[in-house]
Design a protein around this motif. Structure first.
Motif, PDB file in Angstrom:
ATOM      1  N   GLY A   1       5.041   1.721   6.613  1.00  0.00           N
ATOM      2  CA  GLY A   1       4.080   2.268   5.535  1.00  0.00           C
ATOM      3  C   GLY A   1       4.871   1.986   4.233  1.00  0.00           C
ATOM      4  N   HIS A   2       6.286   1.980   4.312  1.00  0.00           N
ATOM      5  CA  HIS A   2       7.179   2.137   3.078  1.00  0.00           C
ATOM      6  C   HIS A   2       7.348   0.943   2.700  1.00  0.00           C
ATOM      7  N   SER A   3       8.554   0.598   3.074  1.00  0.00           N
ATOM      8  CA  SER A   3       9.118  -0.783   2.562  1.00  0.00           C
ATOM      9  C   SER A   3      10.041  -1.427   3.822  1.00  0.00           C
ATOM     10  N   LEU A   4      10.397  -2.681   3.469  1.00  0.00           N
ATOM     11  CA  LEU A   4      11.400  -3.187   4.448  1.00  0.00           C
ATOM     12  C   LEU A   4      12.749  -2.465   4.462  1.00  0.00           C
ATOM     13  N   LYS A   5      13.233  -2.371   5.745  1.00  0.00           N
ATOM     14  CA  LYS A   5      14.530  -1.662   5.919  1.00  0.00           C
ATOM     15  C   LYS A   5      15.685  -2.706   5.542  1.00  0.00           C
ATOM     16  N   SER A   6      16.868  -2.611   4.836  1.00  0.00           N
ATOM     17  CA  SER A   6      18.039  -3.505   4.716  1.00  0.00           C
ATOM     18  C   SER A   6      18.356  -4.172   5.782  1.00  0.00           C
TER      19      SER A   6
ATOM     20  N   SER B   1      -2.929   3.159   8.567  1.00  0.00           N
ATOM     21  CA  SER B   1      -4.248   3.319   8.452  1.00  0.00           C
ATOM     22  C   SER B   1      -4.461   1.720   7.461  1.00  0.00           C
ATOM     23  N   LYS B   2      -5.940   1.401   7.409  1.00  0.00           N
ATOM     24  CA  LYS B   2      -6.343   0.383   7.009  1.00  0.00           C
ATOM     25  C   LYS B   2      -5.654   0.378   5.100  1.00  0.00           C
ATOM     26  N   SER B   3      -5.857   1.263   4.533  1.00  0.00           N
ATOM     27  CA  SER B   3      -5.293   1.267   3.085  1.00  0.00           C
ATOM     28  C   SER B   3      -3.897   1.284   2.863  1.00  0.00           C
ATOM     29  N   GLU B   4      -3.278   2.040   3.786  1.00  0.00           N
ATOM     30  CA  GLU B   4      -1.663   1.658   3.637  1.00  0.00           C
ATOM     31  C   GLU B   4      -1.234   0.443   4.221  1.00  0.00           C
ATOM     32  N   LEU B   5      -2.053  -0.049   5.078  1.00  0.00           N
ATOM     33  CA  LEU B   5      -1.629  -1.334   5.484  1.00  0.00           C
ATOM     34  C   LEU B   5      -1.549  -2.525   4.653  1.00  0.00           C
TER      35      LEU B   5
ATOM     36  N   LYS C   1      -1.295  -2.194   1.299  1.00  0.00           N
ATOM     37  CA  LYS C   1      -0.323  -1.722   0.446  1.00  0.00           C
ATOM     38  C   LYS C   1       1.078  -2.359   0.889  1.00  0.00           C
ATOM     39  N   PHE C   2       1.170  -1.950   2.229  1.00  0.00           N
ATOM     40  CA  PHE C   2       2.413  -2.337   3.043  1.00  0.00           C
ATOM     41  C   PHE C   2       2.587  -3.655   2.917  1.00  0.00           C
ATOM     42  N   LYS C   3       1.532  -4.445   3.338  1.00  0.00           N
ATOM     43  CA  LYS C   3       1.633  -5.841   3.168  1.00  0.00           C
ATOM     44  C   LYS C   3       2.247  -6.438   1.734  1.00  0.00           C
ATOM     45  N   ILE C   4       1.561  -5.956   0.730  1.00  0.00           N
ATOM     46  CA  ILE C   4       1.687  -6.476  -0.306  1.00  0.00           C
ATOM     47  C   ILE C   4       3.220  -5.999  -0.875  1.00  0.00           C
ATOM     48  N   LYS C   5       3.751  -4.972  -0.560  1.00  0.00           N
ATOM     49  CA  LYS C   5       5.122  -4.386  -0.630  1.00  0.00           C
ATOM     50  C   LYS C   5       6.116  -5.553  -0.047  1.00  0.00           C
ATOM     51  N   ILE C   6       5.839  -5.892   1.102  1.00  0.00           N
ATOM     52  CA  ILE C   6       6.637  -6.644   2.205  1.00  0.00           C
ATOM     53  C   ILE C   6       6.855  -8.003   1.353  1.00  0.00           C
ATOM     54  N   MET C   7       5.681  -8.328   0.922  1.00  0.00           N
ATOM     55  CA  MET C   7       5.820  -9.907   0.415  1.00  0.00           C
ATOM     56  C   MET C   7       6.429  -9.828  -0.923  1.00  0.00           C
TER      57      MET C   7
END
Ligand code: GDP
Length: 444
Positions: free
Chosen positions: A159-164, A190-194, A196-202
């Motif tokens: 739910g945070h970000s990608l690892k290096s 959770s749905k809302s975290e997911l 945000k997580f997707k946007i962050k990853i992209m």
């Protein structure tokens, strides 16, 4: 055909002609399909992600079967690639499926080199194919193509970000394989975290210049669905082979005390989207991209490394024969140079050994001379001793002889003059000493 004739032939205007009746070449697509079905297909999936992230479970869920798996330990010294090939059949279509697991990925303390075995594995499959292509007698028709068609990159649902490690690995792989990133165990976020997580990853992938596989939109038949699906990346998936009764239907799901996560329910996760895109819509495109993009790049770099080019510096077509001849000459020159170097090395070694041997010989000779001198000295001393002893012996013998002579003479004399002896005895007793004794007793 000369180059100019060829150019003229290619530039010739094409004329449209109408046919008088049915000829039959409209069956070509059917022939193609029939041939491909007979030949069968191969598809190779590489799964990269931490141990326990759900790779094996997802593969079983995707192909609705149970592949052989052995639970990987978390104590692998290095990442190791484990390929397993299966023959699958659906209707009359045969699929040779290879699943390659990056065992031990992310388990080492130092993860700097974790991507390397994965890159090496992909390159080795390209190299094998290239070697087959370069053979005089090629058998690509029944060659088992092991080139990786897709890499499913499993992202931990933090739910945070990608690892290096994720970014480094995907960056190293993106020019070699079609990467589809997926968020594993999506039921744990959770749905809302997911969202945000997707946007962050992209955004992280874009800002780090990581190229992931985009579902193609140039084919009208699939353009729409593919462009919609591209917007859903990375897919958030849930895997399970367990069947749970929902209503009056048995569905694959994960059951928790608070509810059931259905694998194939699109409002629960993106599993169906992944299966649709990976297997049902874009499997052929993934195979094609592997051949025309990734393998082509590998092949080009490899052939350029070997000195082959399409054009020379003046943009003239490059002759394969000329390249071969140049390379051959270069190779022979190198070989001659190496031979000369080795010969020189050998001569030097022989000279060195020769001088070492001479030195040893000289030392030995000196040693021998020294020993010889010592030996002569010893011999001389022994000779001297022997002479001395002989002289002593001679002297001794002489003395002995003299004594013996004296003894025999005295014996002789004793036997010839017994009276004289008595007289002598008397005389002896009349010697002054005797006299003195006698004088003590007899007074004349
Ligand atoms: P691998 O080491 O990456 O192959 O992981 P496995 O497939 O062996 O899965 C490890 C554990 O994670 C098993 O206990 C699975 O039941 C569990 N697991 C697999 N997929 C999921 C998922 O989507 N959600 C959750 N919560 N657990 C999962």
């Amino acid at each position: 055909m000369a180059a100019t004739d060829l150019e003229r032939f290619c530039n010739e205007e094409k004329r449209n002609l109408s046919l008088g009746g049915h000829v039959g070449f409209d069956s070509l697509p059917d022939q193609l399909v029939s041939k491909s079905v007979t030949q069968g297909f191969s598809f190779n999936i590489l799964c990269v992600g931490e141990t326990g992230i759900g790779k094996s479970t997802l593969m079983n869920t995707l192909f609705n079967t149970t592949f052989e798996t052995e639970e990987a330990s978390h104590y692998e010294n290095a990442v190791r690639l484990r390929p397993r090939t299966y023959d699958l059949q659906e209707s009359n279509v045969h699929l040779k499926l290879t699943i390659v697991d990056a065992v031990g990925f992310g388990d080492q303390i130092n993860k700097d080199e974790s991507y390397r075995p994965v890159v090496d594995y992909i390159d080795t499959q390209f190299e094998n194919y290239l070697q087959e292509e370069l053979k005089i007698r090629r058998s690509l028709f029944n060659y088992h193509d092991t080139r990786i068609h897709v890499c499913l990159y499993f992202i931990t649902p933090t739910g945070h970000s990608l690892k290096s490690l994720d970014l480094v690995t995907m960056k190293k792989l993106d020019s070699k394989v079609n990467i589809i990133p997926i968020i594993a165990k999506a039921d744990t976020i959770s749905k809302s975290e997911l969202h945000k997580f997707k946007i962050k990853i992209m955004s992280e992938l874009v800002s780090n210049g990581v190229q992931i596989y985009q579902f193609p939109t140039d084919d009208e038949a699939v353009a729409e669905i593919n462009s919609v699906m591209n917007a859903h990346l990375p897919f958030a998936v849930v895997g399970s082979t367990e069947e749970v009764k929902v209503g009056n239907k048995l569905v694959r799901a994960r059951q928790y005390p608070w509810g059931v996560v259905q694998v194939e329910n699109e409002s629960h996760c993106d599993f169906v989207k992944l299966r649709e895109m990976l297997i049902r819509v874009n499997m052929e495109d993934l195979r094609e991209q592997t051949h025309t993009r990734h393998y082509e790049l590998y092949r080009r770099c490899k052939l350029e490394e070997m000195g082959f080019k399409d054009t020379d510096p003046d943009s003239q077509p490059f002759s394969l024969q000329e390249t071969y001849e140049t390379k051959r000459k270069e190779f022979l020159g190198e070989l001659q140079k190496k031979e000369e170097e080795m010969r020189q090395m050998f001569v030097n070694k022989v000279k060195e050994t020769e001088s070492e041997l001479k030195e040893k010989e000289r030392e030995l000779h000196e040693k021998f001379e020294h020993l010889k001198r010592i030996h002569q000295e010893e011999k001389r001393k022994v000779e001297e001793k022997r002479r001395e002893l002989e002289e002593e012996m001679n002297a001794f013998n002489k003395r002995k002889l003299a004594v013996e002579t004296l003894q025999s003479q005295s014996l002789q004399a004793t036997s010839q003059q017994p009276l004289k002896k008595d007289k002598d005895k008397k005389n002896f007793f009349s010697l002054p000493s005797a006299c003195s004794i006698t004088s003590g007793r007899h007074v004349n």
